[in-house]
Design an enzyme around this catalytic site. Structure first.
Site, short mmCIF file in Angstrom:
data_model
loop_
_atom_site.label_atom_id
_atom_site.label_comp_id
_atom_site.label_asym_id
_atom_site.label_seq_id
_atom_site.Cartn_x
_atom_site.Cartn_y
_atom_site.Cartn_z
N THR A 28 0.84 -1.21 0.00
CA THR A 28 0.00 0.00 0.00
C THR A 28 0.87 1.26 0.00
OG1 THR A 28 -0.18 -0.14 2.41
CG2 THR A 28 -2.00 -1.09 1.14
N HIS A 123 -0.17 -16.68 -5.22
CA HIS A 123 -1.37 -16.26 -5.98
C HIS A 123 -1.02 -15.81 -7.39
CE1 HIS A 123 -3.55 -15.57 -1.89
NE2 HIS A 123 -3.43 -16.82 -2.19
N1 APR Z 1 1.58 -1.49 6.76
C1 APR Z 1 1.15 -2.57 7.49
N2 APR Z 1 -0.06 -3.18 7.30
C2 APR Z 1 -0.84 -2.67 6.33
C3 APR Z 1 -0.47 -1.54 5.54
C4 APR Z 1 0.81 -0.95 5.79
N3 APR Z 1 1.24 0.09 5.08
N4 APR Z 1 -1.48 -1.29 4.65
C5 APR Z 1 -2.44 -2.22 4.89
N5 APR Z 1 -2.07 -3.03 5.91
C6 APR Z 1 -2.76 -4.22 6.42
C7 APR Z 1 -4.26 -4.05 6.58
O1 APR Z 1 -4.53 -3.65 7.90
C8 APR Z 1 -4.81 -5.44 6.27
O2 APR Z 1 -5.03 -6.17 7.48
O3 APR Z 1 -2.59 -5.22 5.45
C9 APR Z 1 -3.69 -6.13 5.50
C10 APR Z 1 -4.04 -6.46 4.06
O4 APR Z 1 -5.04 -7.45 4.10
P1 APR Z 1 -5.86 -7.84 2.78
O5 APR Z 1 -6.31 -6.62 2.10
O6 APR Z 1 -6.86 -8.84 3.20
O7 APR Z 1 -4.74 -8.48 1.84
P2 APR Z 1 -4.14 -9.97 1.87
O8 APR Z 1 -4.03 -10.50 3.25
O9 APR Z 1 -2.92 -9.95 1.06
O10 APR Z 1 -5.29 -10.78 1.08
C11 APR Z 1 -5.08 -12.11 0.77
O11 APR Z 1 -7.01 -12.15 -0.63
O12 APR Z 1 -8.32 -11.05 -2.06
C12 APR Z 1 -7.40 -12.04 -1.99
O13 APR Z 1 -5.92 -12.85 -3.66
C13 APR Z 1 -6.14 -11.76 -2.80
O14 APR Z 1 -3.84 -12.23 -2.20
C14 APR Z 1 -5.04 -11.67 -1.75
C15 APR Z 1 -5.63 -12.45 -0.59
#
Ligand code: APR
Length: 263
Positions: A28, A123
């Site tokens: 992000t 993925h």
């Molecule tokens: N620093 C630390 N944590 C962060 C930051 C940051 N800058 N930005 C976001 N987050 C955290 C959020 O709080 C959230 O809990 O990262 C997490 C991202 O979670 P998801 O959006 O659920 O992403 P992810 O865990 O990678 O999702 C898994 O889901 O939709 C499918 O295929 C897709 O690979 C993905 C999988």
């Protein structure tokens, strides 16, 4: 009790097999929205529209998929590795990394300098496109050019099969070799560091459990709480970039200036 950052750095220096597990939260700070945070991908799109079965079902759902995938590819194409990606790459250079297991499709670990054989993409990747019929691979930019010229759901030049970004959609089978290797490395790790994942999507989210069950220390660095926080030795609810940059500095200090392993 040592400060968490110092303790994590010490474990990185003293552990034999350090595995880093990353999710969308790692990217992000590189301008790529994650999936489940406010304003994230699943805030703007319906996950069902991305189901693999839908993609296979009809030309109109493939067109809709490609339209969404094209919008999502824009920030990925422009993205640069941030300090968290760079810290993981430096851990490899300092021989303090066994592997990085990632759910991310953005290719930023490779761009940051981790070597291909140290990255396990569970993925898939958005950087390539493949034919679902003959598995021919295409560079993503080439196919995006064809979409710009008006193609709505591109087909394979060789067999006319439907083309799809080489990412793993819900309902699509996981990449066998990468998944098996990720389980294996997780089971052998003695320090397992989760960065930027909500840990809700299986089977990826079971990797920290596999590591923990086999005796690893578990560290979670995530802005929001995760279902595994109680199991972790250390949980840091902070930003991945500055947190990993701080840990890296501490690792370098502990490894000692003048140590050949310090770049
Ligand atoms: N620093 C630390 N944590 C962060 C930051 C940051 N800058 N930005 C976001 N987050 C955290 C959020 O709080 C959230 O809990 O990262 C997490 C991202 O979670 P998801 O959006 O659920 O992403 P992810 O865990 O990678 O999702 C898994 O889901 O939709 C499918 O295929 C897709 O690979 C993905 C999988």
């Amino acid at each position: 009790m040592k400060e968490p950052i110092e303790q994590i750095a010490e474990w990185i220096v003293t552990s034999m097999r350090v595995v880093v597990f990353t999710g969308a939260g790692l990217s992000t700070e590189s301008g790529i929205p994650d999936f489940r945070s406010p304003g994230g991908v699943w805030d703007r799109y319906h996950p069902e529209d991305f189901y693999f079965q839908n993609f296979l079902a009809s030309e109109s759902s493939r067109e809709k998929y490609w339209q969404m995938a094209t919008e999502m590819f824009e920030p990925i194409k422009k993205a640069r590795p941030n300090p968290a990606h760079l810290a993981i790459a430096e851990m490899e250079k300092m021989k303090r990394l066994d592997c990085v297991i990632t759910q991310n499709i953005d290719g930023l670990h490779l761009k940051a300098g981790n070597s291909n054989d140290k990255i396990l993409e569970l993925h898939g990747t958005a950087m390539f496109v493949s034919c679902l019929n003959c598995h021919k691979r295409y560079d993503r930019d080439t196919i995006q050019e064809r979409i710009k010229r008006g193609e709505k759901a591109p087909r394979c030049d060789d067999c006319r099969g439907p083309l799809k970004p080489a990412t793993i959609s819900f309902g699509q089978s996981m990449p066998e070799a990468e998944t098996q290797e990720a389980y294996h490395r997780s089971s052998l790790s003695d320090l397992f560091i989760v960065i930027g994942s909500s840990l809700v999507v299986q089977p990826a989210a079971s990797m920290p459990l596999v590591a923990k069950r086999n005796g690893a220390r578990l560290v979670i660095i995530n802005r929001d709480p995760t279902p595994y926080d109680d199991m972790a030795e250390i949980v840091l609810h902070g930003q991945a970039g500055p947190t990993m940059a701080g840990i890296l500095e501490m690792v370098k200090m502990k490894l000692g200036r003048g140590n050949p392993a310090i770049p």
